[in-house]
Design a protein around this motif. Structure first.
Motif, mmCIF file in Angstrom:
data_model
loop_
_atom_site.group_PDB
_atom_site.id
_atom_site.type_symbol
_atom_site.label_atom_id
_atom_site.label_comp_id
_atom_site.label_asym_id
_atom_site.label_seq_id
_atom_site.Cartn_x
_atom_site.Cartn_y
_atom_site.Cartn_z
ATOM 1 N N ILE A 159 0.843 -1.209 0.000
ATOM 2 C CA ILE A 159 0.000 0.000 0.000
ATOM 3 C C ILE A 159 0.872 1.250 0.000
ATOM 4 N N CYS A 160 1.900 1.257 0.855
ATOM 5 C CA CYS A 160 2.779 2.432 0.971
ATOM 6 C C CYS A 160 3.570 2.673 -0.317
ATOM 7 N N GLU A 161 3.972 1.598 -0.980
ATOM 8 C CA GLU A 161 4.771 1.722 -2.203
ATOM 9 C C GLU A 161 3.987 2.386 -3.334
ATOM 10 N N GLN A 162 2.669 2.300 -3.286
ATOM 11 C CA GLN A 162 1.845 2.895 -4.347
ATOM 12 C C GLN A 162 1.800 4.420 -4.269
ATOM 13 N N LYS A 163 2.250 4.968 -3.144
ATOM 14 C CA LYS A 163 2.332 6.422 -2.966
ATOM 15 C C LYS A 163 1.015 7.121 -3.312
ATOM 16 N N GLY A 164 -0.078 6.631 -2.727
ATOM 17 C CA GLY A 164 -1.356 7.300 -2.904
ATOM 18 C C GLY A 164 -1.456 8.493 -1.962
ATOM 19 N N ASN A 165 -2.623 9.090 -1.882
ATOM 20 C CA ASN A 165 -2.821 10.166 -0.911
ATOM 21 C C ASN A 165 -2.604 9.591 0.491
ATOM 22 N N PRO A 166 -1.805 10.244 1.337
ATOM 23 C CA PRO A 166 -1.475 9.688 2.648
ATOM 24 C C PRO A 166 -2.696 9.374 3.523
ATOM 25 N N ILE A 167 -3.756 10.165 3.387
ATOM 26 C CA ILE A 167 -4.967 9.921 4.187
ATOM 27 C C ILE A 167 -5.683 8.670 3.665
ATOM 28 N N ASP A 168 -5.778 8.550 2.345
ATOM 29 C CA ASP A 168 -6.365 7.332 1.762
ATOM 30 C C ASP A 168 -5.550 6.103 2.168
ATOM 31 N N ASP A 169 -4.220 6.263 2.152
ATOM 32 C CA ASP A 169 -3.343 5.138 2.510
ATOM 33 C C ASP A 169 -3.631 4.638 3.927
ATOM 34 N N LEU A 170 -3.815 5.564 4.868
ATOM 35 C CA LEU A 170 -4.105 5.162 6.245
ATOM 36 C C LEU A 170 -5.392 4.345 6.325
ATOM 37 N N PHE A 171 -6.413 4.789 5.638
ATOM 38 C CA PHE A 171 -7.687 4.060 5.659
ATOM 39 C C PHE A 171 -7.587 2.718 4.921
ATOM 40 N N ASN A 172 -6.782 2.683 3.861
ATOM 41 C CA ASN A 172 -6.569 1.415 3.148
ATOM 42 C C ASN A 172 -5.810 0.419 4.028
ATOM 43 N N GLU A 231 -10.105 9.651 12.904
ATOM 44 C CA GLU A 231 -10.612 11.026 12.837
ATOM 45 C C GLU A 231 -9.903 11.898 13.868
ATOM 46 N N TYR A 232 -9.760 11.370 15.081
ATOM 47 C CA TYR A 232 -9.082 12.099 16.159
ATOM 48 C C TYR A 232 -7.643 12.444 15.750
ATOM 49 N N HIS A 233 -6.929 11.447 15.212
ATOM 50 C CA HIS A 233 -5.532 11.624 14.800
ATOM 51 C C HIS A 233 -5.406 12.644 13.661
ATOM 52 N N LEU A 234 -6.236 12.484 12.648
ATOM 53 C CA LEU A 234 -6.072 13.295 11.443
ATOM 54 C C LEU A 234 -6.558 14.734 11.608
ATOM 55 N N ARG A 235 -7.616 14.933 12.394
ATOM 56 C CA ARG A 235 -8.092 16.320 12.593
ATOM 57 C C ARG A 235 -7.022 17.187 13.261
ATOM 58 N N GLY A 236 -6.146 16.563 14.016
ATOM 59 C CA GLY A 236 -5.088 17.323 14.693
ATOM 60 C C GLY A 236 -3.949 17.750 13.794
ATOM 61 N N ILE A 237 -3.803 17.089 12.634
ATOM 62 C CA ILE A 237 -2.626 17.369 11.802
ATOM 63 C C ILE A 237 -2.972 17.816 10.379
ATOM 64 N N CYS A 238 -4.237 17.748 9.992
ATOM 65 C CA CYS A 238 -4.619 18.048 8.604
ATOM 66 C C CYS A 238 -4.707 19.544 8.310
ATOM 67 N N THR A 239 -4.390 19.896 7.086
ATOM 68 C CA THR A 239 -4.654 21.230 6.537
ATOM 69 C C THR A 239 -6.114 21.240 6.055
ATOM 70 N N PRO A 240 -6.656 22.386 5.644
ATOM 71 C CA PRO A 240 -8.007 22.391 5.073
ATOM 72 C C PRO A 240 -8.160 21.406 3.907
ATOM 73 N N LEU A 241 -7.108 21.281 3.072
ATOM 74 C CA LEU A 241 -7.141 20.322 1.970
ATOM 75 C C LEU A 241 -7.227 18.885 2.504
ATOM 76 N N GLY A 242 -6.451 18.614 3.552
ATOM 77 C CA GLY A 242 -6.475 17.292 4.165
ATOM 78 C C GLY A 242 -7.811 16.985 4.814
ATOM 79 N N LEU A 243 -8.428 17.994 5.412
ATOM 80 C CA LEU A 243 -9.731 17.788 6.056
ATOM 81 C C LEU A 243 -10.816 17.411 5.037
ATOM 82 N N GLU A 244 -10.716 17.980 3.826
ATOM 83 C CA GLU A 244 -11.665 17.599 2.768
ATOM 84 C C GLU A 244 -11.536 16.110 2.458
ATOM 85 N N LYS A 245 -10.291 15.653 2.337
ATOM 86 C CA LYS A 245 -10.039 14.239 2.048
ATOM 87 C C LYS A 245 -10.514 13.376 3.213
ATOM 88 N N LEU A 246 -10.295 13.835 4.436
ATOM 89 C CA LEU A 246 -10.735 13.092 5.624
ATOM 90 C C LEU A 246 -12.253 12.966 5.651
#
Length: 201
Positions: free
Chosen positions: A66-79, A177-192
């Motif tokens: 999964i990590c080698e595919q270099k997808g969006n980091p937020i998608d990768d976590l959920f995958n 959600e708890y982890h990502l809301r603390g570190i995401c930018t507005p762009l990251g929050l859209e993906k979340l």
């Protein structure tokens, strides 16, 4: 034969729990005698050690892919979450908690290996997320990688988070959600938000 024993034991342990499954039940499920199992594993603890290392190696290979595919980091976590939960049968038998309670030496060894692998993966995820603008600049990635691992292992404590109150899927979604809301930018929050909608289905 050794691989068959590990595969069947893995299935039984994850569905019923490390503590409750007996060597007799494993032998019966395989249609062999206990002597056959003891040719490869000196006792149940040795078998559990073999099974947990097998699960660990399988999950590590999947995470690496999964990590080698270099997808969006937020998608990768959920995958990764979905992949791990599939291989651990949604953790219905609380495998990590049972290991910690009944087989502490195996649990301790496994936890150290998990930390080494996960920290490397999470650090890469955080660096790439900052690079493409989904995680905030200036976050302490070393600290976050450690708190992330600590939180993931912490939510598997069944005394703190009883299964009757929280399914593992619910806990994982809450924690991500708890982890990502603390570190995401507005762009990251859209993906979340998009991932949270998908994961509620």
């Amino acid at each position: 034969m050794k691989e068959k024993i590990i595969e069947k034991s893995n299935e039984l342990f994850l569905n019923l729990g490390f503590k409750s499954v007996t060597m007799d039940e494993i032998a019966n499920s395989l249609g062999v005698s206990k002597k056959t199992i003891y040719k490869y594993f000196k006792n149940k603890t040795d078998l559990i050690d073999g099974v947990t290392n097998h699960i660990f190696d399988t999950i590590c290979c999947g995470i690496d892919e999964i990590c080698e595919q270099k997808g969006n980091p937020i998608d990768d976590l959920f995958n990764i979450k979905q992949f791990v939960m599939t291989h651990l049968k949604d953790e219905k038998s609380s495998p990590q908690y049972q290991l910690q309670k009944y087989y502490p030496k195996i649990y301790s060894s496994l936890k150290q290996k998990q930390f080494k692998v996960m920290q490397g993966c999470v650090l890469e995820n955080l660096k790439y997320g900052i690079e493409i603008g989904v995680y905030r600049k200036g976050i302490d990635i070393e600290f976050i990688s450690r708190i992330y691992f600590n939180g993931l292992t912490g939510i598997k404590d069944k005394e703190m988070f009883p299964l009757k109150n929280y399914s593992m899927k619910t806990l994982m979604n809450y924690y991500y959600e708890y982890h990502l809301r603390g570190i995401c930018t507005p762009l990251g929050l859209e993906k979340l938000e998009h991932q949270l909608k998908i994961n509620q289905l």
